[in-house]
Design a protein around this motif. Sequence first.
Motif, mmCIF file in Angstrom:
data_model
loop_
_atom_site.group_PDB
_atom_site.id
_atom_site.type_symbol
_atom_site.label_atom_id
_atom_site.label_comp_id
_atom_site.label_asym_id
_atom_site.label_seq_id
_atom_site.Cartn_x
_atom_site.Cartn_y
_atom_site.Cartn_z
ATOM 1 N N GLY A 63 0.809 -1.214 0.000
ATOM 2 C CA GLY A 63 0.000 0.000 0.000
ATOM 3 C C GLY A 63 0.841 1.261 0.000
ATOM 4 N N ALA A 64 2.001 1.209 0.654
ATOM 5 C CA ALA A 64 2.890 2.368 0.688
ATOM 6 C C ALA A 64 3.425 2.716 -0.688
ATOM 7 C CB ALA A 64 4.052 2.106 1.648
ATOM 8 N N ALA A 65 3.538 1.739 -1.577
ATOM 9 C CA ALA A 65 3.995 1.999 -2.937
ATOM 10 C C ALA A 65 2.851 2.465 -3.832
ATOM 11 C CB ALA A 65 4.630 0.741 -3.526
ATOM 12 N N ILE A 66 1.621 2.149 -3.459
ATOM 13 C CA ILE A 66 0.465 2.495 -4.290
ATOM 14 C C ILE A 66 0.014 3.925 -4.056
ATOM 15 C CG2 ILE A 66 -1.980 1.999 -4.688
ATOM 16 C CD1 ILE A 66 -1.347 -0.951 -4.092
ATOM 17 N N THR A 67 -0.157 4.310 -2.804
ATOM 18 C CA THR A 67 -0.857 5.552 -2.479
ATOM 19 C C THR A 67 -0.171 6.809 -3.007
ATOM 20 O OG1 THR A 67 -1.803 4.515 -0.514
ATOM 21 C CG2 THR A 67 -1.793 6.917 -0.580
ATOM 22 N N PRO A 68 1.128 7.067 -2.725
ATOM 23 C CA PRO A 68 1.718 8.319 -3.211
ATOM 24 C C PRO A 68 1.910 8.355 -4.717
ATOM 25 C CG PRO A 68 3.411 6.960 -2.216
ATOM 26 C CD PRO A 68 2.100 6.260 -1.966
ATOM 27 N N LEU A 69 2.199 7.197 -5.319
ATOM 28 C CA LEU A 69 2.480 7.170 -6.754
ATOM 29 C C LEU A 69 1.212 7.252 -7.587
ATOM 30 C CD1 LEU A 69 5.298 4.473 -6.759
ATOM 31 C CD2 LEU A 69 5.530 6.956 -6.893
ATOM 32 N N ALA A 70 0.066 6.840 -7.045
ATOM 33 C CA ALA A 70 -1.191 6.918 -7.793
ATOM 34 C C ALA A 70 -1.496 8.358 -8.170
ATOM 35 C CB ALA A 70 -2.326 6.321 -6.968
ATOM 36 N N LEU A 71 -1.360 9.266 -7.211
ATOM 37 C CA LEU A 71 -1.675 10.667 -7.466
ATOM 38 C C LEU A 71 -0.683 11.292 -8.448
ATOM 39 C CD1 LEU A 71 -3.620 12.902 -6.700
ATOM 40 C CD2 LEU A 71 -2.126 13.483 -4.785
ATOM 41 N N THR A 72 0.602 10.944 -8.319
ATOM 42 C CA THR A 72 1.606 11.482 -9.230
ATOM 43 C C THR A 72 1.376 10.982 -10.650
ATOM 44 O OG1 THR A 72 3.162 11.401 -7.386
ATOM 45 C CG2 THR A 72 4.073 11.783 -9.569
ATOM 46 N N LEU A 73 1.092 9.702 -10.810
ATOM 47 C CA LEU A 73 0.824 9.141 -12.137
ATOM 48 C C LEU A 73 -0.426 9.751 -12.748
ATOM 49 C CD1 LEU A 73 1.690 5.421 -11.354
ATOM 50 C CD2 LEU A 73 2.894 6.888 -12.996
ATOM 51 N N LEU A 74 -1.437 10.003 -11.935
ATOM 52 C CA LEU A 74 -2.656 10.629 -12.443
ATOM 53 C C LEU A 74 -2.376 12.041 -12.935
ATOM 54 C CD1 LEU A 74 -5.745 10.683 -12.830
ATOM 55 C CD2 LEU A 74 -5.939 11.412 -10.441
ATOM 56 N N ALA A 75 -1.613 12.802 -12.145
ATOM 57 C CA ALA A 75 -1.299 14.176 -12.541
ATOM 58 C C ALA A 75 -0.506 14.216 -13.841
ATOM 59 C CB ALA A 75 -0.509 14.869 -11.429
ATOM 60 N N ARG A 76 0.360 13.229 -14.063
ATOM 61 C CA ARG A 76 1.150 13.177 -15.293
ATOM 62 C C ARG A 76 0.322 12.724 -16.495
ATOM 63 N NH1 ARG A 76 6.768 13.266 -15.618
ATOM 64 N NH2 ARG A 76 7.593 14.478 -13.878
ATOM 65 N N ALA A 77 -0.753 11.989 -16.248
ATOM 66 C CA ALA A 77 -1.492 11.358 -17.344
ATOM 67 C C ALA A 77 -2.611 12.234 -17.904
ATOM 68 C CB ALA A 77 -2.073 10.028 -16.891
ATOM 69 N N VAL A 78 -3.002 13.290 -17.204
ATOM 70 C CA VAL A 78 -4.102 14.122 -17.677
ATOM 71 C C VAL A 78 -3.601 15.537 -17.930
ATOM 72 C CG1 VAL A 78 -5.819 12.745 -16.456
ATOM 73 C CG2 VAL A 78 -4.809 14.732 -15.323
ATOM 74 N N PRO A 79 -4.196 16.245 -18.878
ATOM 75 C CA PRO A 79 -3.777 17.621 -19.155
ATOM 76 C C PRO A 79 -4.164 18.537 -18.002
ATOM 77 C CG PRO A 79 -5.710 17.046 -20.458
ATOM 78 C CD PRO A 79 -5.245 15.792 -19.803
ATOM 79 N N PRO A 80 -3.464 19.668 -17.852
ATOM 80 C CA PRO A 80 -3.729 20.572 -16.729
ATOM 81 C C PRO A 80 -5.182 21.019 -16.615
ATOM 82 C CG PRO A 80 -1.683 21.169 -17.805
ATOM 83 C CD PRO A 80 -2.305 20.106 -18.656
ATOM 84 N N ARG A 81 -5.880 21.204 -17.740
ATOM 85 C CA ARG A 81 -7.260 21.692 -17.676
ATOM 86 C C ARG A 81 -8.211 20.675 -17.058
ATOM 87 N NH1 ARG A 81 -10.205 19.520 -21.889
ATOM 88 N NH2 ARG A 81 -8.952 18.384 -23.460
ATOM 89 N N LEU A 82 -7.831 19.396 -17.051
ATOM 90 C CA LEU A 82 -8.676 18.355 -16.481
ATOM 91 C C LEU A 82 -8.173 17.862 -15.128
ATOM 92 C CD1 LEU A 82 -9.338 16.109 -19.642
ATOM 93 C CD2 LEU A 82 -10.856 17.836 -18.638
ATOM 94 N N ARG A 83 -7.062 18.442 -14.651
ATOM 95 C CA ARG A 83 -6.403 17.870 -13.480
ATOM 96 C C ARG A 83 -7.253 17.992 -12.216
ATOM 97 N NH1 ARG A 83 -0.522 19.444 -13.720
ATOM 98 N NH2 ARG A 83 -0.675 17.979 -15.459
ATOM 99 N N ASN A 84 -7.842 19.176 -11.986
ATOM 100 C CA ASN A 84 -8.655 19.339 -10.776
ATOM 101 C C ASN A 84 -9.819 18.355 -10.766
ATOM 102 O OD1 ASN A 84 -7.111 21.366 -9.681
ATOM 103 N ND2 ASN A 84 -8.373 23.036 -10.464
ATOM 104 N N ALA A 85 -10.492 18.214 -11.908
ATOM 105 C CA ALA A 85 -11.629 17.293 -11.978
ATOM 106 C C ALA A 85 -11.170 15.855 -11.778
ATOM 107 C CB ALA A 85 -12.338 17.443 -13.329
ATOM 108 N N ALA A 86 -10.038 15.499 -12.401
ATOM 109 C CA ALA A 86 -9.542 14.122 -12.280
ATOM 110 C C ALA A 86 -9.156 13.798 -10.838
ATOM 111 C CB ALA A 86 -8.344 13.911 -13.205
ATOM 112 N N VAL A 87 -8.475 14.749 -10.169
ATOM 113 C CA VAL A 87 -8.108 14.528 -8.774
ATOM 114 C C VAL A 87 -9.357 14.423 -7.908
ATOM 115 C CG1 VAL A 87 -6.965 15.548 -6.769
ATOM 116 C CG2 VAL A 87 -5.841 15.592 -8.995
#
Length: 464
Positions: A121-145
């Motif tokens: 779980g320690a490897a999943i939680t912090p990296l999930a958010l970072t990978l999500l931020a990298r995978a979506v464009p800035p205009r969709l980031r707030n909604a995706a988060v």
Amino acid sequence: MTTLVSERPVTRATRPLAAVLAAVGIPTFMVALDNLVVSTALPVIRTELHASIADLQWFVNAYTLPFAAFLLTAAALGDRLGRRRMFLGGIIVFTLASAAAALATEAWQLTTARAVQGLGGAAITPLALTLLARAVPPRLRNAAVGIWGGITGLGVAVGPVVGGAVVDGLHWSWIFWLNVPVGVLAVVLAATALDESRGDGRRLDPLGLVLSAGGMLLLVWGVVDGPEHGWTSGRVPAMLGTGVALLAAFVLWQARNRTPMLPLHLFRSRGFSLVNVVTLTFSAGAFGSVFLLAQFFQVVQGLSPLQSGLRTLPWTAAPMVVAPLAGLLAGRIGQRTLIVAGQVFLAAGLLWMALRLSVTASYPSLIGAFILAGIGMGLTFAPVSTMVLASVDTDAQGVASGTNNTIREFGVAAGVAALSSIFSSLGGFGSLDAFIDGTRPAVLTGSAILAVGAVVALWLPRRA
């Protein structure tokens, strides 16, 4: 030096947002679910495994301790070795450990499996958010988060209900067996829907890894053991003192190291520093209170675990609805406004609960407080995550997310320990009145902690 993976618009166009959200959301859901699901299943596990009271505590703590201690380490390794690679490794470890937990026939086997689950779980939680931020464009980031926060909230919401259903009839091992097919699906989605990315390619900091992980482990362990073994006994002060010393040595080493695991300059950002203070007060006040309030319906009103879990849904399910809306509104009204409102709602909800708690309190008299607290939690999750990421450079988002999650998990452990100590000192389980006498001041303390967080949040930047 390792070349960074750039954010390529073409890649984003070929990755449907739904697939990306599923790839990071499903593993996060599993981790969030396992934070709460075991608590309501403990009576069944105790009977089948002939576990002692100490064993029951370690079924919970064995997951929390390595989870909190290795979050920062996992984020640092992800920056160096590859975030998607580390994320996939975390899912695989978590899934295999879930199968081992389901197969456990003795208490020590379940405790060991839960500890390995915490590492995954320690490897999943912090990296999930970072990978999500990298995978979506800035205009969709707030909604995706925001949507990601809603998925996390769903895990929190159904945890008590699933655990209660197990206690009321299902075999406890299914708590863990359910993770296996979900984990296999998560591996496939992460491998196909996410791109690899790394940090700045600096060398690993093994001394920093040992100091930070060892310090967090001992500090959290000491906080968890404090109420049971006594804060003045030789064991607890020794662990707390050593943990503080190791973390102090870690900070000094990071200041001297040319390639630090945790760049201290991150804390020059007012947004990053203050949002971590709010994270600490939020997790300590809210989850420390939840630990006691979740037992109210069973201990005082004599309801079954499933019935109790269903009655907490107005609180635990609200973030699932509110968090995505908060993500959408953050761009318009600012993260600070949402975070302040979230802390105020939470503090008010807990104050309401504390004042209404009694042996004869009716459920309708508490629903409004549960809803208010749930809205407060939903308003907190997404804006805090967004501000953490937006307050640092892109290359530092992995370690920033790991730091924030480490502080949150430590806050949970510290809050549960501190409020439980108040509960034990002023009340207890001896009678219904004693339970209320201990719970009311503990929850009032949780409300006060959240009020402090609301004041601190006023100094956050409106938008990171």
